[in-house]
Design an enzyme around this catalytic site. Structure first.
Site, mmCIF file in Angstrom:
data_model
loop_
_atom_site.group_PDB
_atom_site.id
_atom_site.type_symbol
_atom_site.label_atom_id
_atom_site.label_comp_id
_atom_site.label_asym_id
_atom_site.label_seq_id
_atom_site.Cartn_x
_atom_site.Cartn_y
_atom_site.Cartn_z
ATOM 1 N N CYS A 1 0.835 -1.210 0.000
ATOM 2 C CA CYS A 1 0.000 0.000 0.000
ATOM 3 C C CYS A 1 0.864 1.253 0.000
ATOM 4 C CB CYS A 1 -0.928 -0.019 1.205
ATOM 5 S SG CYS A 1 -1.884 1.497 1.342
ATOM 6 N N CYS B 1 -0.463 4.115 2.124
ATOM 7 C CA CYS B 1 -0.281 3.970 3.575
ATOM 8 C C CYS B 1 1.167 4.247 3.970
ATOM 9 C CB CYS B 1 -0.595 2.540 4.037
ATOM 10 S SG CYS B 1 -2.043 1.821 3.305
ATOM 11 N N ASP B 2 2.100 3.739 3.187
ATOM 12 C CA ASP B 2 3.493 3.706 3.641
ATOM 13 C C ASP B 2 4.453 4.596 2.849
ATOM 14 O OD1 ASP B 2 2.692 1.805 5.492
ATOM 15 O OD2 ASP B 2 2.946 0.173 4.065
#
Ligand code: NDP
Length: 312
Positions: free
Chosen positions: A136, A139-140
């Site tokens: 992701c 997300c990261d």
């Protein structure tokens, strides 16, 4: 174990689940919706959604899902946290156990559990989980500002992730196993015109290396061919974007699925092989897998659930 009886149970909280919730609430079916592992579904980990009608300037995935959630709540959907851990569809009312402890008896069920990101299956993906391996970018990606990252895959997701990361990272490698991208033309053009994305066609990842986290990837160019070549690249982050697995395992004892695990439905309808159980969204859609098609199938499932209950 206490048993709760409901008319309509919705499992999943992506566009399919929430649309089904909006329609079944407005039809007075008093639906109970369990959000599942990833509340809001895959769109909560995407960036800009530019192709959902009604948003001429685009909308972020999380905002779109929050709006759908609010709309379902407005009509009285009972939204709960929880994961379906076992099922018994041998007779109606159908039984579902949530989190191993709550038993729900439902007259009709809409399965909208979506799909989950796939991994290559390399032991190094496990070894470096949370230490440079991610599925992701949204997300990261933040952790890789001014660093070098790689994205694996040649579809729209891979291109989207690479483009997102190109705004943060110093350099992005897009590792593609074929000599071409499968992504839509517009995404391909964006990738090719982004200066800090390097597309490595015909490369396969065979391992990762690093002392205290990912420091690089072992690739093989033209794997299996006479001119196959080993290539190592130095990277700080390794992102998977190679497709998804439908979240149907818990329903498989009762619902027919294809060889990949997508729930089979009567063509053009959300009807499964069990009367009163409907499947909507990505868990039943190997072909289109779009937010709008998921929402549409959630609507169909809700209408079918209402008809089914009227017929009982
Ligand atoms: P896709 O199935 O379209 O693409 C998966 C990619 O991963 C392919 O390039 C595939 O390679 C590659 N791949 C699969 N397994 C491996 C492996 N073991 N090793 C290396 N590469 C591998 O999945 P996506 O998630 O990209 O997209 C799913 C759907 O969602 C599509 O319909 C897409 O159009 C849509 N989508 C739309 C977006 C938008 O419109 N903004 C954004 C994101 C997704 P190969 O080509 O060789 O099979």
């Amino acid at each position: 174990m206490e048993t709760e009886k409901v008319k309509c149970l919705i499992v999943g909280s992506g566009p399919a689940g929430y649309t089904a919730a909006i329609y079944t609430s407005r039809a007075n079916l008093s639906p109970v919706l369990y959000e599942g592992i990833q509340p809001g579904g895959q769109l909560t980990i995407t960036t800009e959604v530019e192709n959902f009608p009604g948003y001429p300037d685009g909308v972020t995935g999380p905002e779109l899902m929050e709006n759908m959630r609010k709309q379902a709540l407005r009509f009285g959907t009972d939204i709960r946290r929880g994961i379906v851990t076992s099922t018994d569809f041998s007779r109606n009312p159908y039984k579902v156990i949530v989190d191993g402890k709550t038993e729900i008896e439902a007259e009709t069920i809409i399965v909208a559990t979506g799909a989950t990101a796939k991994y290559l299956g390399l032991p190094d993906e496990q070894k470096y989980a949370g230490m440079g391996v991610s599925a992701c970018a949204t997300c990261d990606g933040f952790f890789y500002r001014k660093k070098v990252v790689a994205v694996v895959g040649g579809g729209d997701t891979a291109c989207e992730e690479a483009l997102y990361l190109s705004g943060l990272a110093k350099r992005v490698y897009l590792i593609v196993r074929k000599p071409y991208l499968r992504a839509s033309k517009v995404m391909q053009e964006r990738v090719f015109s982004t200066e800090n994305i390097t597309v490595l066609f015909e490369h396969n990842t065979v391992g990762l290396f690093g002392e205290n986290g990912v420091e690089g990837a072992h690739l093989v160019k033209r794997m299996g061919e006479a001119d196959e070549e080993k290539v190592d690249i130095a990277i700080d982050g390794f992102f998977l974007a190679i497709g998804h697995k439908p979240n149907s395992d818990v329903f498989k004892p009762w619902l027919d699925t294809d060889e990949v695990g997508y729930i089979k439905t009567v063509p053009g309808t959300p009807k499964t092989n069990v009367p009163g159980i409907f499947a909507a969204g990505d868990v039943a859609d190997p072909t289109y897998r779009q937010a709008i098609t998921a929402a549409a199938s959630g609507c169909k499932a809700a209408i079918e659930a209402e008809r089914y209950l009227l017929g009982q």
